[in-house]
Every structure is written in C-alpha cells, then in structure tokens.
Design a protein around this motif. Structure first.
Motif, mmCIF file in Angstrom:
data_model
loop_
_atom_site.group_PDB
_atom_site.id
_atom_site.type_symbol
_atom_site.label_atom_id
_atom_site.label_comp_id
_atom_site.label_asym_id
_atom_site.label_seq_id
_atom_site.Cartn_x
_atom_site.Cartn_y
_atom_site.Cartn_z
ATOM 1 N N LYS A 184 46.001 46.102 46.285
ATOM 2 C CA LYS A 184 45.900 44.714 45.819
ATOM 3 C C LYS A 184 45.016 43.890 46.744
ATOM 4 O O LYS A 184 44.196 43.083 46.292
ATOM 5 C CB LYS A 184 47.291 44.093 45.726
ATOM 6 C CG LYS A 184 48.180 44.703 44.661
ATOM 7 C CD LYS A 184 49.571 44.080 44.693
ATOM 8 C CE LYS A 184 50.491 44.723 43.658
ATOM 9 N NZ LYS A 184 51.876 44.180 43.738
ATOM 10 N N MET A 185 45.180 44.097 48.064
ATOM 11 C CA MET A 185 44.380 43.358 49.031
ATOM 12 C C MET A 185 42.908 43.720 48.904
ATOM 13 O O MET A 185 42.024 42.849 48.923
ATOM 14 C CB MET A 185 44.860 43.653 50.450
ATOM 15 C CG MET A 185 44.080 42.922 51.553
ATOM 16 S SD MET A 185 44.574 43.426 53.208
ATOM 17 C CE MET A 185 43.938 45.119 53.244
ATOM 18 N N ALA A 186 42.629 45.019 48.755
ATOM 19 C CA ALA A 186 41.235 45.469 48.640
ATOM 20 C C ALA A 186 40.584 44.918 47.378
ATOM 21 O O ALA A 186 39.434 44.474 47.408
ATOM 22 C CB ALA A 186 41.187 46.997 48.639
ATOM 23 N N VAL A 187 41.314 44.937 46.269
ATOM 24 C CA VAL A 187 40.787 44.397 45.011
ATOM 25 C C VAL A 187 40.478 42.914 45.159
ATOM 26 O O VAL A 187 39.439 42.424 44.686
ATOM 27 C CB VAL A 187 41.793 44.639 43.863
ATOM 28 C CG1 VAL A 187 41.414 43.807 42.645
ATOM 29 C CG2 VAL A 187 41.835 46.114 43.490
ATOM 30 N N THR A 188 41.352 42.187 45.824
ATOM 31 C CA THR A 188 41.134 40.756 46.047
ATOM 32 C C THR A 188 39.872 40.509 46.862
ATOM 33 O O THR A 188 39.072 39.615 46.555
ATOM 34 C CB THR A 188 42.340 40.127 46.765
ATOM 35 O OG1 THR A 188 43.520 40.347 45.979
ATOM 36 C CG2 THR A 188 42.149 38.632 46.961
ATOM 37 N N VAL A 189 39.678 41.311 47.903
ATOM 38 C CA VAL A 189 38.493 41.166 48.759
ATOM 39 C C VAL A 189 37.218 41.428 47.955
ATOM 40 O O VAL A 189 36.223 40.712 48.083
ATOM 41 C CB VAL A 189 38.574 42.119 49.972
ATOM 42 C CG1 VAL A 189 37.267 42.107 50.766
ATOM 43 C CG2 VAL A 189 39.722 41.713 50.891
ATOM 44 N N VAL A 190 37.236 42.469 47.109
ATOM 45 C CA VAL A 190 36.069 42.781 46.280
ATOM 46 C C VAL A 190 35.753 41.626 45.335
ATOM 47 O O VAL A 190 34.595 41.203 45.203
ATOM 48 C CB VAL A 190 36.301 44.079 45.474
ATOM 49 C CG1 VAL A 190 35.174 44.288 44.470
ATOM 50 C CG2 VAL A 190 36.393 45.274 46.396
ATOM 51 N N VAL A 191 36.783 41.100 44.671
ATOM 52 C CA VAL A 191 36.584 40.005 43.730
ATOM 53 C C VAL A 191 36.003 38.784 44.435
ATOM 54 O O VAL A 191 35.046 38.158 43.944
ATOM 55 C CB VAL A 191 37.918 39.635 43.039
ATOM 56 C CG1 VAL A 191 37.771 38.341 42.249
ATOM 57 C CG2 VAL A 191 38.364 40.766 42.118
ATOM 58 N N VAL A 192 36.554 38.444 45.597
ATOM 59 C CA VAL A 192 36.064 37.280 46.351
ATOM 60 C C VAL A 192 34.626 37.503 46.798
ATOM 61 O O VAL A 192 33.767 36.614 46.681
ATOM 62 C CB VAL A 192 36.971 36.998 47.562
ATOM 63 C CG1 VAL A 192 36.364 35.916 48.453
ATOM 64 C CG2 VAL A 192 38.352 36.559 47.098
ATOM 65 N N GLY A 193 34.331 38.694 47.310
ATOM 66 C CA GLY A 193 32.982 38.988 47.800
ATOM 67 C C GLY A 193 31.934 38.913 46.711
ATOM 68 O O GLY A 193 30.891 38.270 46.874
ATOM 69 N N VAL A 194 32.208 39.572 45.575
ATOM 70 C CA VAL A 194 31.253 39.534 44.465
ATOM 71 C C VAL A 194 31.136 38.114 43.918
ATOM 72 O O VAL A 194 30.050 37.666 43.537
ATOM 73 C CB VAL A 194 31.672 40.516 43.353
ATOM 74 C CG1 VAL A 194 30.734 40.405 42.162
ATOM 75 C CG2 VAL A 194 31.679 41.941 43.874
ATOM 76 N N GLY A 195 32.255 37.393 43.899
ATOM 77 C CA GLY A 195 32.220 36.010 43.426
ATOM 78 C C GLY A 195 31.336 35.131 44.289
ATOM 79 O O GLY A 195 30.564 34.303 43.786
ATOM 80 N N ILE A 196 31.409 35.312 45.606
ATOM 81 C CA ILE A 196 30.604 34.509 46.527
ATOM 82 C C ILE A 196 29.115 34.737 46.305
ATOM 83 O O ILE A 196 28.311 33.795 46.324
ATOM 84 C CB ILE A 196 30.982 34.826 47.987
ATOM 85 C CG1 ILE A 196 32.380 34.265 48.302
ATOM 86 C CG2 ILE A 196 29.959 34.253 48.966
ATOM 87 C CD1 ILE A 196 32.878 34.638 49.674
ATOM 88 N N CYS A 197 28.727 35.992 46.068
ATOM 89 C CA CYS A 197 27.287 36.298 45.994
ATOM 90 C C CYS A 197 26.712 36.159 44.587
ATOM 91 O O CYS A 197 25.488 36.256 44.414
ATOM 92 C CB CYS A 197 27.008 37.707 46.530
ATOM 93 S SG CYS A 197 27.776 39.056 45.616
ATOM 94 N N THR A 198 27.547 35.922 43.573
ATOM 95 C CA THR A 198 27.005 35.838 42.216
ATOM 96 C C THR A 198 27.313 34.534 41.493
ATOM 97 O O THR A 198 26.511 34.090 40.670
ATOM 98 C CB THR A 198 27.534 36.997 41.338
ATOM 99 O OG1 THR A 198 28.968 36.933 41.277
ATOM 100 C CG2 THR A 198 27.106 38.344 41.898
ATOM 101 N N VAL A 199 28.453 33.930 41.758
ATOM 102 C CA VAL A 199 28.875 32.769 40.975
ATOM 103 C C VAL A 199 28.186 31.501 41.468
ATOM 104 O O VAL A 199 28.159 31.213 42.663
ATOM 105 C CB VAL A 199 30.408 32.588 41.041
ATOM 106 C CG1 VAL A 199 30.822 31.313 40.311
ATOM 107 C CG2 VAL A 199 31.096 33.801 40.425
ATOM 108 N N THR A 200 27.607 30.762 40.538
ATOM 109 C CA THR A 200 26.969 29.486 40.872
ATOM 110 C C THR A 200 27.660 28.365 40.094
ATOM 111 O O THR A 200 28.712 27.888 40.498
ATOM 112 C CB THR A 200 25.469 29.540 40.528
ATOM 113 O OG1 THR A 200 25.319 29.991 39.158
ATOM 114 C CG2 THR A 200 24.743 30.510 41.445
#
Length: 327
Positions: A115-131
């Motif tokens: 669960k922690m790893a999935v959260t980190v992935v979601v946050v990381g991809v969100g930071i670099c793609t979401v505007t």
C-alpha cells in the motif's frame, strides 16, 4: 510496456498527434487498426502451430470485448472533454480502484508495504504529470466509465486466463478480432462525434501511413505485454509498472526531442521510480513468505499466493473450531 515501445510511441505521436494528425482525429479507429494487426498476428501464429487454441465460451469473449471497448472509448472521451491534468489524475486513480475491485471481487488483501509503495508511485507520477484540473460534468462521467471499465477489464484478463487455462497470447488472439471488428465499425462514428471530422476526408500521406504501421506494430507488443504481465502477476502490478511508461516518455522525450524537463518533473520521476522499486521489494518479500508457508510454490502468481493464503487461514480457523468441538 518496454522502453523500445516508449521510444516508438514518442516518435509516432510527434507525427500522428499533430492537429492534422490521424491519431488526433481518429483515435478510436486507430485502435481498431491496432487490434486488427494483433488479430492477424494471432491468426498466423495459430495457423503456423506456434500457439494453441483452447475453447473459451463466446459469451465470455463478447462481454469482455464490450468492457474493453468501453474502456477505450471512455478514456478517449475523457481525454477530449477534460484537461490533460484531470486525465492524468483519472489514470492514476485506476491503481486504488483496481485494489478495491480485487478486494470486492476476489477478497484480495494487500500488505502495508505494498500500500505504501503504491501510494508513493501515485504521488510521484502525479507530481511529474498533473498540471491543471479543469473538469466538466460530461467529462467526469466519461472518466468514471473509463476508469471502472479499464479496471474491470484488467482484472478479468487474469481471471479468464486462470478460469479456462489459456495463455496470455491465446486469450488475446480470441478477443482481438472481436474488438477489431467492433472498433472499425463504431470507431469512425465515435471519432466524428469527438472531432467533427470524417475518416473519408483524411488525406493519407506516405509519412502518416508509415507511422500508422509503426503504431500498429508497437501495439501488438504492448497488447501482448499487458496480457502477459497481468496473467503472470496481477492487475495492480500492471498498473504500477505501466506508469514506468510515463517516466520513460518524459525522460526519452527530454533526451531525444529536447522536451522541457523541470525540477518538478525530475522530483516526480525519482519518487515514482523509488515507489516502483519499493513495490517490487514488497512483492518479493510476500513471495518469500508464501514460499515458507507453502514450500515449492515460489513461482506462484500474486493472486494464486493470496488465494492459498486465504485458504490456509480458513482451514486454520476450521481446525480450531474442530478442536474445540472435540474438547
């Protein structure tokens, strides 16, 4: 999806996704071409004896194809009606949606580390793609349809493979012709509704034809890799690994085409990669724990390991109840 596919997609997108490009105006029809080539590869493989063909009921193939086409159409509509930022958010939300659906449908549970790893992935991809996050009612509804149908489709891939003991390529070979036929019939209509352009009015140049063929060829590898990954691991693993494509696209776009890469993008990419590494380690730890409980089962998929774990827990409870009744 491998790095070679990511490079090809970047190159094809630069040619096809321009305002006058084929994929920009006829994305659903192009997907029909993708599945047509995939179906042709499957037909040739079966005819040459490189793959077997086991029986899967037609009604199973039909409902799966309907869900898969709803996924494609829903995500295309979401991209056209919403901002790119909200589209990225909807893609990221598929990971928790898949987790919840697997819990509801299959009773699957996840460790704190996963669960922690999935959260980190979601946050990381969100930071670099979401505007920006502009959204409207129609776009939100289409996004919900796309998210739910895509999640259910990916879970169903693994379920159908196990239920009928078919390989990844066998299942893809059976569903691809149905999806190709339906998308080639409905695709031009859907694309016209989205863009207001008719397929017959498009002037096909030699360059566009080459990149359409390149796109179709790469789509075969992408489709096969999707079915292989979900069949061997799980839908959640596919979602996590799928975001590696986003990281590759950002990185290779910067290296090959001088795309802008800001500090925010770099931090997001690093965080996403760290999350993927942590996820891989967490899954490996679970596999080793399962191998100790069930010797000789190291090669089980995540779903099979979880099923054995649940069965062992239930049998343990029954043994306790039996002991009490005897006492």
């Amino acid at each position: 999806m491998n790095i070679i596919s990511s490079v090809g997609i970047i190159m094809a997108n630069k040619q096809l996704m321009s305002p006058s490009g084929f994929a920009f105006a006829f994305a659903t029809t192009l997907t029909g071409f993708h599945f047509s080539v995939t179906a042709l590869v499957g037909l040739v493989s079966n005819a040459a004896g490189y793959s077997a063909s086991k029986h899967v009921p037609m009604w199973e193939l039909l409902w799966f194809s309907i869900v898969a086409n709803m996924s494609i159409t829903g995500m295309n509509f979401s991209l056209m009606l919403n901002s790119v930022g909200f589209y990225q958010i909807s893609k990221l939300s598929m990971i928790p949606v898949v987790c919840v659906m697997e819990w509801i449908l299959h009773g699957k549970h996840y460790s704190k580390e996963v669960k922690m790893a999935v959260t980190v992935v979601v946050v990381g991809v969100g930071i670099c793609t979401v505007t920006d996050l502009n959204v409207n009612a129609k776009g939100f509804l289409c996004a919900c349809v796309g998210i739910l149908s895509t999640s259910f489709q990916q879970i169903s891939i693994g379920s159908l493979q196990k239920k009928y003991s078919v390989s990844s390529f066998e299942l893809l070979s059976k569903t691809a012709p149905i999806q190709a036929l339906s998308l080639l019939i409905l695709g031009p209509v859907i694309d016209y509704y989205l863009t207001g352009k008719l397929l017959s009015n498009y002037k096909l140049s030699s360059g566009a034809f080459f990149f359409i063929l390149l796109s179709c060829s790469l789509a075969v590898f992408c489709n096969v890799s999707q079915y292989l990954c979900i069949g061997r691991f799980s839908a959640v693993s596919f979602q996590v690994l799928g975001h590696m494509k986003t990281v590759c696209v950002l990185t290779l776009g910067w290296l090959l085409f001088d795309s802008e890469l800001t500090l925010k993008n770099i931090l997001g990419v690093i965080l996403a990669v760290v999350g993927m590494v942590v996820y891989s380690l967490a899954v490996e730890v679970e596999k080793k724990a399962n191998s100790k409980i069930f010797p000789g089962k190291e090669s089980l998929s995540e779903e099979d390991s979880q099923l054995l774990k649940e069965e062992n827990r239930e049998s343990g409870v029954n043994d306790v109840e039996l002991g009490k009744s005897i006492g």
